[in-house]
Structure formats: structure tokens, C-alpha cells
Write an enzyme that holds these catalytic residues in place. Structure first.
Site, PDB file in Angstrom:
ATOM      1  N   HIS A 254       0.971  -1.359  -0.131  1.00 25.31           N
ATOM      2  CA  HIS A 254      -0.088   0.056  -0.127  1.00 25.31           C
ATOM      3  C   HIS A 254       0.815   1.321   0.183  1.00 25.31           C
ATOM      4  CE1 HIS A 254      -3.061   2.910   1.148  1.00 25.31           C
ATOM      5  NE2 HIS A 254      -3.997   2.121   1.002  1.00 25.31           N
TER       6      HIS A 254
ATOM      7  N   ASP B 275      -7.743  -4.175  -0.406  1.00 24.40           N
ATOM      8  CA  ASP B 275      -8.312  -4.658  -1.841  1.00 24.40           C
ATOM      9  C   ASP B 275      -8.398  -6.204  -2.096  1.00 24.40           C
ATOM     10  OD1 ASP B 275      -8.957  -1.939  -2.192  1.00 24.40           O
ATOM     11  OD2 ASP B 275      -6.749  -1.781  -2.631  1.00 24.40           O
TER      12      ASP B 275
END
Length: 435
Positions: A312, A370
Site C-alpha cells: 500500500h 483490496d
């Protein structure tokens, strides 16, 4: 804001040094206030992507990427996701505190009784092709809401802003479900006031007039958690877009439509969709048996293969939302009996490798939210093309809370980023036969 600390900026070109105040947040890094820099020095800062620039001060969300911490109004996301539902989270983000019993009842009632959209809105959908992307439909329809609600467009009126916030939170599930139903060729379903926010959305998505839809509590809770974990994430691209659009005085429906358009970008809201596409590609090439070859390509610097759903930009530790989504993922797969489904088995194998392989561990390429949310949504029956719409549904409350905070800030000015101009210097237009 007041400050006792200062930063001194010196120049090698002989210009006089200048001092700027330094402000401390309640947590997080200090900031240097450079608002008067151009006036005092005639120079701008250069910060593509705004990686080192704070464009506002905010009391809504805080992220510590090194610690892997996410706070909504000071509350850890782990506690909120385990103890609250989505509408409680909405109340928190909008109003600053979790609701008591009476406030919860009142807030839920107001949202539930605003879930229907104007009947003329159904005609908007008929103007789109059947194969139109649901995000294209959503951008248009959310922006068009301002044409139906002239009674709440005064952005300087706090009550108008509150009504608009309630309407957006309430109507977004209806519009998202309508976008799906339209693409599927199925009739729209009206919302039901006796269902919870997430159960109502699932019914509008998956129910038909042929038979009564019975919500599954495990799946409803899974969707609710997805919405909670995506409700806000500080000053990301779409939130910054909403604030920038709002700084011009644009109405809230237009600002949220701008946020949806930004979220549509594959680098922002399309990550879980890209993750599922990656898994589909691996599955098509042989599945779990070929996963070693895929991992080898990921590690190869000369390969163009990318590992989606891991790592991320902000979190340099394990994404706190991923831990919670992982729990939900296993609950949903267990409830639906999908533990042995080839695609989900592939995803779990990839997860295992990423958590154990030194290459990924040393680079802190942990599974992110995600990765798991894409798997959960697919298991729930949500088409890949709808993933970003569900993201927009969740993020609407964060956008509107950030927009409202910006409008209420007396120091807020219309956004006007500067530039480092690298084009031609002044030149004169010559007659066409002399060019």
C-alpha cells in the site's frame, strides 16, 4: 492556530532568509506553514502529487502508515468494525461522535426515509446503453440529483448541508443497485424501510419481483464491514478532488460526482477489480499448479508482471483494514461453502506465499484490503464491474464529511495549485508567411 516553533528558509542566491511557523497536530508529523511564502519570497514550492504538502487541517481521519493505524475521529478502525454498524460509522464521521441510543434511532430513521429516488430518475437510465459501465451511470446520476433537490443547495446553510448529506448517504445504495439492475436487464426494486442499510442494498441488488429475498445475516454483516472499512481514508485523490471542487462553491451532489469520477481511475478505486483480474489470469494459465511461475515473474525485475492487492502506498506495515477483511473473507467463504472453489483456493495460496516468502515479507508486501474485499464481493455475487461502485457507496459518507468540514473552515479558499512553468518564454506572433 498559533505556534511557538519556526522553520528558517535560507537561499543560496543572496535572498534574505525567512521564517515560517511550525504547527503541531494532535498526532502525526508537524507541518510548516508556507502560505505566505510566495508573498515574502516570490517563490513557490514544487511538490508533484502533493506527497509532502498538507492542503488542509482536519479532525476526521488519521493514518499512521508506519504503525499500520487508522483512526476515525480518534477511534481505531478495529474497534469500529467489530462493535459498530455502517450507519453508526456514518454518524461518527459526520458529527464527530458515535451516537447514543436515541441519536442512533433518529439518524437511522432519517437515512431510511430518504432512500427512494425521484421517480423521474428512472428515465435517466434509459439514456445509457445497456453495456455502459456502472461507474459512468453513477457519475451522471449522482450529479443529476442536484436537479431534483433545490431546497438544500445553499452550502452556507448548515441545515441544508446536513439534509444533503443524509440524502446522499441514503440514495447512493438505491442508485448503485439501479445501475446494476439496468445492466443486468432486470427491473428496479424499491427500497424497504424495515431492513438495515446493508440488507436493503443487497435486496435491491439481488432480489427480483418473482420471489421474496431473504437476507443472510453473515453476508449482510460482511457487506457492512466492507462499507465501514472504506468509509474514509484521509486526503486521498478522490477526497482531495471533492474538497477542491467544493472550494469553488459547487453544490454537494456535483462535488460527490467529481469524487466518484476520480475513484473510477484504476490507480485509485480499481485495485480490487485489478486483483480479481490477476487471479483470473493465473487461473486461466493453470491455477495453483502454476502459481510458482507467476511468483517468479513478479520477482523478476525484467518482467512486466505485477502483484495486485499487496502492499500500500500509505501503509508500510500491515494494512489494519486487511486484518479485519481477512476475518470476514474466511467467514463468507465458510458460510457459502466456497473454501475449495478453485479461484478462492488460488487466492488463499497466494496469500500464504506473500505472508511467508522472504521476498514479500522483507518488502512489506502484505495483502491489503483490496485483496480480500475483492474476494468477498465476488463471493457475495457482486460483479467485478460493480466493485468500484460499492467503493463509492462506502466512501460517500467520508467525502461528504470532508466537504462539510471544508465549507465550515473560515480559512478555506478556492483551491489554486501553482506550477513550475517549463514552456517557451514570451514570443511574438509572426505573419503566416513568415512562420
Amino acid at each position: 492556530m498559533s505556534s511557538k516553533k519556526t522553520a528558517t528558509l535560507t537561499f543560496s542566491d543572496g535572498s534574505p532568509s525567512v521564517e515560517f511557523p511550525i504547527y503541531e497536530g494532535s498526532v502525526g508529523p508537524d507541518v510548516v506553514d508556507i502560505r505566505k511564502m510566495y508573498g515574502q519570497t516570490g517563490k513557490f514550492t514544487f511538490d508533484p502529487g502533493f506527497l509532502s504538502t498538507a492542503a488542509c487541517d482536519s479532525k476526521i481521519t488519521y493514518i499512521d502508515g508506519d504503525k499500520g493505524e487508522l483512526l476515525y475521529r480518534g477511534y481505531p478502525i478495529e474497534q469500529i468494525a467489530q462493535s459498530c454498524d455502517f450507519l453508526e460509522t456514518c454518524h461518527l464521521l459526520l458529527n464527530g461522535d458515535l451516537p447514543n441510543r436515541a441519536q442512533q434511532k433518529d439518524f437511522t430513521y432519517r437515512v431510511v426515509h430518504h432512500t427512494m429516488v425521484h421517480e423521474q430518475m428512472t428515465r435517466f437510465f434509459q439514456g445509457f446503453r445497456r453495456d455502459a459501465h456502472p461507474m459512468a451511470i453513477l457519475v451522471g446520476c449522482v450529479g443529476a440529483l442536484s436537479a431534483f433537490y433545490h431546497d438544500s443547495l445553499d452550502i452556507n446553510n448548515p441545515e441544508h448541508r446536513h439534509i444533503s448529506a443524509i440524502r446522499l448517504i441514503a440514495k447512493m445504495p438505491t442508485l448503485v443497485a439501479m445501475a446494476y439492475k439496468y445492466s443486468a436487464g432486470q427491473p428496479f426494486l424499491y427500497p424497504r424501510n424495515d431492513l438495515s442499510y446493508s440488507a436493503n442494498f443487497m435486496r435491491m441488488m439481488f432480489g427480483t419481483p418473482c420471489e421474496e429475498y431473504e437476507p443472510n445475516d453473515v453476508l449482510v454483516r460482511a457487506l457492512d464491514r466492507i462499507l465501514i472499512l472504506h468509509a474514509d481514508h484521509e486526503q486521498n485523490a478522490s477526497t482531495s478532488t471533492v474538497r477542491l471542487a467544493g472550494s469553488s462553491g459547487a453544490n454537494p451532489f456535483a462535488c460527490i460526482a467529481a469524487g466518484i469520477a476520480t475513484l473510477w481511475g484504476p490507480a485509485h478505486g480499481g485495485a480490487n477489480e485489478a486483483c480479481l483480474e490477476m487471479l483470473d489470469d493465473i487461473q486461466a494459465q493453470g491455477g495453483v499448479e502454476r502459481i510458482g511461475e507467476f511468483i517468479a515473474k513478479v520477482k523478476d525485475k525484467n518482467s512486466s508482471v505485477k502483484l495486485m492487492g499487496f502492499g500500500h502506498r500509505v501503509y508500510k506495515n500491515y494494512d489494519p483494514r486487511a486484518k479485519l477483511m481477512r476475518e470476514t473473507c474466511y467467514e463468507v467463504l465458510g458460510e457459502l461453502g466456497l473454501q475449495n472453489d478453485p479461484l478462492f483456493a488460488l487466492a488463499m495460496k497466494l496469500e500464504q506465499i506473500a505472508l511467508e516468502d522472504e521476498y514479500f515479507v522483507s518488502r512489506k508486501l502484505y495483502p491489503n484490503v483490496d485483496f480480500y474485499s475483492g474476494i468477498v464481493q465476488k463471493a457475495l455475487g457482486i460483479p467485478t464491474s460493480m466493485f468500484t461502485c460499492v467503493f463509492a457507496l462506502a466512501r460517500t459518507v467520508g467525502w461528504i464529511a470532508q466537504w462539510n468540514e471544508m465549507i465550515s473552515d473560515p480559512d478555506q479558499k478556492i483551491g489554486r495549485p501553482r506550477q513550475l512553468y517549463m514552456g517557451p518564454v514570451r514570443r511574438d506572433v509572426m505573419p503566416v508567411d513568415q512562420r
